[in-house]
Design a protein around this motif. Sequence first.
Motif, PDB file in Angstrom:
ATOM      1  N   SER A 217       5.275  12.455  67.269  1.00 10.48           N
ATOM      2  CA  SER A 217       6.236  11.374  66.232  1.00 10.48           C
ATOM      3  C   SER A 217       5.239  11.999  64.679  1.00 10.48           C
ATOM      4  N   SER A 218       4.131  12.674  65.079  1.00 12.77           N
ATOM      5  CA  SER A 218       3.692  12.673  63.465  1.00 12.77           C
ATOM      6  C   SER A 218       4.637  13.509  63.135  1.00 12.77           C
ATOM      7  N   VAL A 219       4.878  14.737  63.665  1.00 10.64           N
ATOM      8  CA  VAL A 219       5.826  15.673  62.190  1.00 10.64           C
ATOM      9  C   VAL A 219       7.424  14.918  62.425  1.00 10.64           C
ATOM     10  N   ALA A 220       7.883  14.174  63.492  1.00 11.36           N
ATOM     11  CA  ALA A 220       9.413  13.558  63.651  1.00 11.36           C
ATOM     12  C   ALA A 220       9.642  12.715  64.542  1.00 11.36           C
ATOM     13  N   GLY A 221      10.449  11.691  64.710  1.00 13.24           N
ATOM     14  CA  GLY A 221      10.420  10.686  65.406  1.00 13.24           C
ATOM     15  C   GLY A 221      11.332  11.303  65.683  1.00 13.24           C
ATOM     16  N   SER A 222      11.706  10.440  67.219  1.00 16.71           N
ATOM     17  CA  SER A 222      13.358  11.132  68.760  1.00 16.71           C
ATOM     18  C   SER A 222      13.336  11.943  69.392  1.00 16.71           C
ATOM     19  N   THR A 223      11.903  13.234  68.986  1.00 14.72           N
ATOM     20  CA  THR A 223      12.079  14.201  69.657  1.00 14.72           C
ATOM     21  C   THR A 223      11.676  14.286  71.093  1.00 14.72           C
ATOM     22  N   GLY A 224      10.927  12.763  72.229  1.00 13.79           N
ATOM     23  CA  GLY A 224      11.089  12.788  73.417  1.00 13.79           C
ATOM     24  C   GLY A 224      10.338  13.575  73.342  1.00 13.79           C
ATOM     25  N   ALA A 225       8.525  13.914  72.663  1.00 17.77           N
ATOM     26  CA  ALA A 225       7.331  13.916  72.507  1.00 17.77           C
ATOM     27  C   ALA A 225       6.636  12.541  72.122  1.00 17.77           C
ATOM     28  N   ASP A 226       7.126  11.657  71.955  1.00 17.50           N
ATOM     29  CA  ASP A 226       6.286  10.516  71.632  1.00 17.50           C
ATOM     30  C   ASP A 226       5.773   9.578  72.634  1.00 17.50           C
ATOM     31  N   GLY A 227       5.283   8.456  72.406  1.00 18.13           N
ATOM     32  CA  GLY A 227       5.356   7.738  73.209  1.00 18.13           C
ATOM     33  C   GLY A 227       2.972   7.636  73.758  1.00 18.13           C
ATOM     34  N   PRO A 228       3.017   6.729  73.841  1.00 19.58           N
ATOM     35  CA  PRO A 228       1.568   6.671  74.583  1.00 19.58           C
ATOM     36  C   PRO A 228       1.470   7.904  75.792  1.00 19.58           C
ATOM     37  N   PRO A 229       0.382   8.254  76.024  1.00 25.37           N
ATOM     38  CA  PRO A 229      -0.064   8.652  77.465  1.00 25.37           C
ATOM     39  C   PRO A 229      -0.882   7.935  78.587  1.00 25.37           C
ATOM     40  N   LEU A 280       5.792  28.278  61.313  1.00 21.45           N
ATOM     41  CA  LEU A 280       5.073  26.821  60.684  1.00 21.45           C
ATOM     42  C   LEU A 280       5.559  26.501  58.887  1.00 21.45           C
ATOM     43  N   GLY A 281       6.194  27.488  58.756  1.00 19.60           N
ATOM     44  CA  GLY A 281       6.335  26.939  57.383  1.00 19.60           C
ATOM     45  C   GLY A 281       4.834  27.051  56.080  1.00 19.60           C
ATOM     46  N   THR A 282       4.901  26.395  55.357  1.00 23.52           N
ATOM     47  CA  THR A 282       3.674  25.849  54.818  1.00 23.52           C
ATOM     48  C   THR A 282       3.147  25.119  55.092  1.00 23.52           C
ATOM     49  N   THR A 283       3.793  24.055  56.169  1.00 20.59           N
ATOM     50  CA  THR A 283       3.154  22.326  56.847  1.00 20.59           C
ATOM     51  C   THR A 283       2.090  22.980  57.160  1.00 20.59           C
ATOM     52  N   GLY A 284       1.356  23.843  57.650  1.00 21.66           N
ATOM     53  CA  GLY A 284       0.531  24.022  58.409  1.00 21.66           C
ATOM     54  C   GLY A 284      -0.543  23.137  59.045  1.00 21.66           C
ATOM     55  N   ARG A 285       1.419  22.264  60.301  1.00 22.75           N
ATOM     56  CA  ARG A 285       0.440  21.440  61.977  1.00 22.75           C
ATOM     57  C   ARG A 285       1.682  22.043  62.436  1.00 22.75           C
ATOM     58  N   MET A 286       1.383  21.131  63.730  1.00 19.67           N
ATOM     59  CA  MET A 286       2.282  21.582  64.978  1.00 19.67           C
ATOM     60  C   MET A 286       1.538  19.808  65.783  1.00 19.67           C
ATOM     61  N   ALA A 287       2.430  19.250  66.878  1.00 14.37           N
ATOM     62  CA  ALA A 287       1.992  18.242  67.265  1.00 14.37           C
ATOM     63  C   ALA A 287       2.215  18.437  68.687  1.00 14.37           C
ATOM     64  N   VAL A 288       1.665  17.991  69.687  1.00 14.25           N
ATOM     65  CA  VAL A 288       1.507  17.753  70.790  1.00 14.25           C
ATOM     66  C   VAL A 288       1.959  16.937  71.553  1.00 14.25           C
ATOM     67  N   GLY A 289       2.838  16.577  72.461  1.00 16.01           N
ATOM     68  CA  GLY A 289       3.586  14.827  72.943  1.00 16.01           C
ATOM     69  C   GLY A 289       2.692  14.958  74.451  1.00 16.01           C
ATOM     70  N   PRO A 290       2.523  14.240  74.446  1.00 16.14           N
ATOM     71  CA  PRO A 290       1.831  13.803  76.176  1.00 16.14           C
ATOM     72  C   PRO A 290       2.490  14.787  77.520  1.00 16.14           C
ATOM     73  N   TRP A 291       1.608  14.136  78.436  1.00 21.99           N
ATOM     74  CA  TRP A 291       2.244  14.735  79.666  1.00 21.99           C
ATOM     75  C   TRP A 291       3.160  13.651  80.171  1.00 21.99           C
TER      76      TRP A 291
END
Length: 295
Positions: A217-229, A280-291
């Motif tokens: 969610s630090s990049v986009a919401g509703s991707t399934g890669a959010d939520g608490p670890p 990554l374009g010029t955004t310079g960031r990538m997010a990883v979700g919890p297992w």
Amino acid sequence: MRAISRNLSAAFAGLLLLTACGQEQEPGPAHRSGGSACRTGFSSKPAASRAPSAEETDGVSVTDVSGGPHQCAAYQVTNRGTEPFTYDVTFKLVADSGASPESRSATVPSVGPGRTVTGSVSLTTDMSDAPEWSRVEVVKVRSVPVDEAPVEGGRCPSSGVRLYADDGDAAMGLRVVTLHLENCGTGTFRVDGYPRVSPLGEDHRPVNAVRVLHDGSSVAGSTGADGPPRPLALKPGERAYAGLVWRNTVLSGTPVNAPYVRVWAKPGVAPVMVTPELDLGTTGRMAVGPWKKGE
């Protein structure tokens, strides 16, 4: 959402045949042939002590194109590194007839340092009116160390887990690739939190310009890669997954591409190198979700 490439682009048409293209056929008038047949499997020999040729792309070159009813192309892969690599190669097929170019892909496993491996790809299709391909070009080469190659099936690695990435999804500049983790061992495999990831360039070195964030969610919401670890205990046969999320937005600055990502499922476990083709374009960031626990 449309599928994007993991190792080789899913948009490429055609099927690789790593078996023989049959007995050598008389080449058509638009083909060149050095007399070598497309043979079954791979053969290995020491690399020639010479500089790469002008036709070589990242150690891969097409050595022969044969025509006739069993069109095929022979190629060779040379590893000039210091450790064994597995190669994924994309070839572009071009016809003098003006037919739209097509592509084929090949996976060449475990090429030792200083070795050259030869193989072949079939150029035929299921269409009876398919063109004869006059030229075959190497358009993309991806390589991962053999010890870090992702495992999707087959024998269970010594780590007791299989880790690999899927083809991913993309829509309006948003990219989501899922990491899959399977306990193929005999004991419980525990993970807690986020996989550790390191984006790598074509030279397999870390791309320091990329900022890795936790939670999709630090990049986009509703991707399934959010939520608490949450701590997970995977029994034999159970699975988990985690998402990689990024955007390819280009504003001011230089776009950053990182074809590889080195992934550690948890501290102390050997890493795996996947190929999500980060644009990554010029955004310079990538997010990883919890297992998260898989089905």
